[in-house]
Design a protein around this motif. Structure first.
Motif, PDB file in Angstrom:
ATOM      1  N   GLN A 296       9.155  12.254  -7.183  1.00 28.26           N
ATOM      2  CA  GLN A 296      10.312  12.076  -6.708  1.00 28.26           C
ATOM      3  C   GLN A 296      10.339  10.875  -5.809  1.00 28.26           C
ATOM      4  O   GLN A 296      10.995   9.841  -5.775  1.00 28.26           O
ATOM      5  N   ALA A 297       9.314  11.055  -4.827  1.00 31.01           N
ATOM      6  CA  ALA A 297       9.429   9.877  -3.829  1.00 31.01           C
ATOM      7  C   ALA A 297       8.893   8.677  -4.542  1.00 31.01           C
ATOM      8  O   ALA A 297       9.555   7.692  -3.967  1.00 31.01           O
ATOM      9  N   LEU A 298       8.033   8.776  -5.113  1.00 25.76           N
ATOM     10  CA  LEU A 298       7.463   7.625  -6.078  1.00 25.76           C
ATOM     11  C   LEU A 298       8.750   6.846  -6.767  1.00 25.76           C
ATOM     12  O   LEU A 298       8.777   5.641  -6.953  1.00 25.76           O
ATOM     13  N   LYS A 299       9.425   7.618  -7.480  1.00 25.84           N
ATOM     14  CA  LYS A 299      10.610   6.803  -8.271  1.00 25.84           C
ATOM     15  C   LYS A 299      11.648   6.338  -7.519  1.00 25.84           C
ATOM     16  O   LYS A 299      12.327   5.393  -7.728  1.00 25.84           O
ATOM     17  N   TYR A 300      11.899   6.851  -6.245  1.00 26.12           N
ATOM     18  CA  TYR A 300      12.690   6.527  -5.275  1.00 26.12           C
ATOM     19  C   TYR A 300      12.194   5.162  -4.650  1.00 26.12           C
ATOM     20  O   TYR A 300      13.096   4.412  -4.663  1.00 26.12           O
ATOM     21  N   PHE A 301      11.018   5.117  -4.393  1.00 30.40           N
ATOM     22  CA  PHE A 301      10.419   3.759  -4.016  1.00 30.40           C
ATOM     23  C   PHE A 301      10.491   2.699  -5.141  1.00 30.40           C
ATOM     24  O   PHE A 301      10.965   1.805  -4.563  1.00 30.40           O
ATOM     25  N   SER A 302      10.136   3.155  -6.236  1.00 29.89           N
ATOM     26  CA  SER A 302      10.219   1.892  -7.462  1.00 29.89           C
ATOM     27  C   SER A 302      11.640   1.625  -7.451  1.00 29.89           C
ATOM     28  O   SER A 302      11.877   0.341  -7.676  1.00 29.89           O
TER      29      SER A 302
ATOM     30  N   LEU B 283       0.828  -1.111  -0.016  1.00 25.90           N
ATOM     31  CA  LEU B 283       0.054   0.087  -0.109  1.00 25.90           C
ATOM     32  C   LEU B 283       0.781   1.220   0.082  1.00 25.90           C
ATOM     33  O   LEU B 283       1.806   1.417   0.963  1.00 25.90           O
ATOM     34  N   TYR B 284       0.692   2.188  -0.850  1.00 25.91           N
ATOM     35  CA  TYR B 284       1.264   3.328  -0.847  1.00 25.91           C
ATOM     36  C   TYR B 284       0.505   4.638  -0.831  1.00 25.91           C
ATOM     37  O   TYR B 284      -0.782   4.817  -1.391  1.00 25.91           O
ATOM     38  N   LEU B 285       0.637   5.450   0.380  1.00 27.81           N
ATOM     39  CA  LEU B 285       0.012   6.531   0.915  1.00 27.81           C
ATOM     40  C   LEU B 285       0.481   7.791   0.173  1.00 27.81           C
ATOM     41  O   LEU B 285       1.781   8.214   0.797  1.00 27.81           O
TER      42      LEU B 285
END
Length: 222
Positions: free
Chosen positions: A108-114, A88-90
């Motif tokens: 940026q945070a989503l890319k870092y997560f991926s 789950l990504y909030l």
């Protein structure tokens, strides 16, 4: 201000962990309440350190307790918390830029997560990449689905990708094994429900505002 001018005792309720001093500045002047109410030990510590001459009382967080009760009462099966397959990504909106990147902080945070999926798997925080079943992106109430749909397609994320598959935060948590996000309050709710919570703030972002020690930070993983 009106209460202060009429010598009426005032009470302020703080439901977060940031900007305590700034909340009580009005037209450049400091206007403090007579009493402050907070909802956990972390907020109490911050408030007492910030306002040494004001009485601070910690009360139960009724909203959080209601979410946890709903979660426990509707949990139908045991979760795979050891090697989570349902992620789950909030999300949450940001007004200020983090860097000179053309990408907004949320992206940026989503890319870092991926890019950290393999590292997360190596640290046994999630299942192996080819075993991940789904990633559910639950947006902040002020955000639209369309904000993330195209950008998510550009990322190399495993499993099926959903945006707001479940309408409520409670149902989103029920259908997740682990929760990710930058520094949203929803991470604290996820932890209260028994999920591991992991911050996706990249190293170049401002320091995480959440003081909770149980939060795992991708930026600190080896």
């Amino acid at each position: 201000l009106i209460a202060k001018n009429k010598n009426i005792p005032s009470v302020a309720v703080i439901d977060h962990w940031t900007n305590y001093e700034g909340r009580f500045i009005f037209k450049g002047k400091k206007l403090y309440p007579d009493h402050i109410l907070v909802s956990d030990k972390y907020a109490k510590k911050i408030a007492e350190e910030t306002f040494s001459n004001i009485c601070v009382t910690e009360l139960s967080n009724i909203w959080l307790n209601d979410v946890v009760d709903y979660y426990k009462n509707n949990l139908s099966s045991k979760k795979n918390l050891l090697r989570p397959k349902k992620l789950l990504y909030l999300t949450e909106p940001y007004r200020q830029k983090w860097s000179n990147s053309k990408l907004i902080p949320e992206y940026q945070a989503l890319k870092y997560f991926s890019e950290a999926i393999d590292k997360l798997s190596e640290n046994k925080l999630i299942a192996k990449k080819n075993q991940i079943e789904s990633i559910h992106v639950k947006t902040h109430p002020t955000e639209n689905d369309s904000k993330y749909s195209k950008y998510l397609e550009s990322l190399n994320l495993p499993g099926k990708i959903f945006i707001n598959k479940y309408e409520s935060l409670e149902d989103s948590l029920l259908n997740a094994d682990v929760a990710f996000g930058c520094e949203t309050q929803a991470l604290i709710v996820a932890h209260a429900c028994g999920l591991n919570v992991i911050s996706t703030l990249p190293p170049w972002a401002p320091k995480c505002k959440l003081p909770h020690k149980f939060i795992i930070h991708i930026s600190k993983l080896s």
